[in-house]
Scaffold this motif. Sequence first.
Motif, PDB file in Angstrom:
ATOM      1  N   GLU A 187       1.829   1.231  11.259  1.00 35.76           N
ATOM      2  CA  GLU A 187       0.492   0.707  10.992  1.00 35.76           C
ATOM      3  C   GLU A 187      -0.164   0.128  12.248  1.00 35.76           C
ATOM      4  O   GLU A 187      -1.392   0.008  12.296  1.00 35.76           O
ATOM      5  CB  GLU A 187       0.558  -0.362   9.907  1.00 35.76           C
TER       6      GLU A 187
ATOM      7  N   LEU B 127      -5.612  -5.675   4.124  1.00 31.42           N
ATOM      8  CA  LEU B 127      -6.117  -4.342   3.839  1.00 31.42           C
ATOM      9  C   LEU B 127      -7.145  -3.884   4.869  1.00 31.42           C
ATOM     10  O   LEU B 127      -7.559  -2.731   4.864  1.00 31.42           O
ATOM     11  CB  LEU B 127      -6.733  -4.298   2.436  1.00 31.42           C
TER      12      LEU B 127
ATOM     13  N   GLN C 143      -1.428  -0.045  -1.520  1.00 30.63           N
ATOM     14  CA  GLN C 143      -1.462  -1.506  -1.505  1.00 30.63           C
ATOM     15  C   GLN C 143      -2.318  -2.057  -2.635  1.00 30.63           C
ATOM     16  O   GLN C 143      -1.977  -3.059  -3.256  1.00 30.63           O
ATOM     17  CB  GLN C 143      -1.974  -2.001  -0.150  1.00 30.63           C
TER      18      GLN C 143
ATOM     19  N   LEU D  89      -3.657   2.318   1.924  1.00 30.25           N
ATOM     20  CA  LEU D  89      -4.631   1.411   1.324  1.00 30.25           C
ATOM     21  C   LEU D  89      -4.606   1.537  -0.199  1.00 30.25           C
ATOM     22  O   LEU D  89      -4.596   0.536  -0.918  1.00 30.25           O
ATOM     23  CB  LEU D  89      -6.024   1.715   1.864  1.00 30.25           C
TER      24      LEU D  89
ATOM     25  N   PRO E 155      -5.322  -0.952   7.574  1.00 32.79           N
ATOM     26  CA  PRO E 155      -5.456   0.498   7.443  1.00 32.79           C
ATOM     27  C   PRO E 155      -6.850   0.995   7.792  1.00 32.79           C
ATOM     28  O   PRO E 155      -6.998   2.074   8.368  1.00 32.79           O
ATOM     29  CB  PRO E 155      -5.129   0.747   5.963  1.00 32.79           C
ATOM     30  N   LEU E 156      -7.873   0.219   7.461  1.00 32.01           N
ATOM     31  CA  LEU E 156      -9.233   0.632   7.800  1.00 32.01           C
ATOM     32  C   LEU E 156      -9.437   0.643   9.316  1.00 32.01           C
ATOM     33  O   LEU E 156     -10.160   1.488   9.849  1.00 32.01           O
ATOM     34  CB  LEU E 156     -10.245  -0.306   7.137  1.00 32.01           C
TER      35      LEU E 156
END
Length: 267
Positions: free
Chosen positions: A129, A55, A95, A92, A58-59
């Motif tokens: 991504e 995760l 997920q 995010l 995505p950040l």
Amino acid sequence: MRETVGLTKIRDSREIFDAARITKRPITWSMTAKADPQTPLEFESVLLAIAGHDLRQPLQVIQGAHDFLGLGLRTASELRLLRAGQSAIDRLKDQLDQLLAAVRFREHVEGVKLTPVPVAPLFRQARHEHEIAALSKGVSIRTVQTTATIHSNALLLSSVLRNLVGNAIKYTEPGGRILLGCRHVGDSIRIDVHDTGIGITADQMPRIFEAFTRLDPTRRDGLGVGLFIVRQAVGLLGYRVDINSAPSRGTRFSLFAPKVEKAAQPY
């Protein structure tokens, strides 16, 4: 379109990928994962590993978008990066929802549920991504069109592809190439992640799936747990993994997943 165009097409076009860089005197290694889901603790540890590691991707996309905007990019480019940031935020959230659903599922059902999963959307997701990270490093990512559908778990398989592509970017020098493709092999679909990176040496091969392992100790990016997550997720899926690599020429990770026959695919 026949599925066999997947990686045979690579060999016919040097512009796309020079497969000889990998297949010339390669080092090979294979792992057959356990088909059972192992213990509840191991299943939950995989989910926690995905939450703690995957995760972040995505950040990173969001951060990368803002970094580019901070350099003075405007108009169409700004809008594209802002859309990428919003897409990462949405991803995010999605997920997190999937992880929570998986935890709730684990409370009631033993093991991992395998369902028909189309491969193409997962390829597109993995490429999307990593677009900004690859662009920043000067590495290209391409996918081969496919209509293959396999028995899998979308959450776990997307995590595997995400980590394999991220790992390929990390160990591929500027100007290098990464390609995702698949082909029929008996009753299975072989999913390949090719790169033209630094490759894996014979002494490194048995250790690459261990936690906190870096192929190049001089690189400090990441925790070295990406391939550990791959091993754990593949173990839950019960897939076989082959690795074909030549130092300084590149690596191919191959996953063997049971195919869904056309007649069994949902409308």
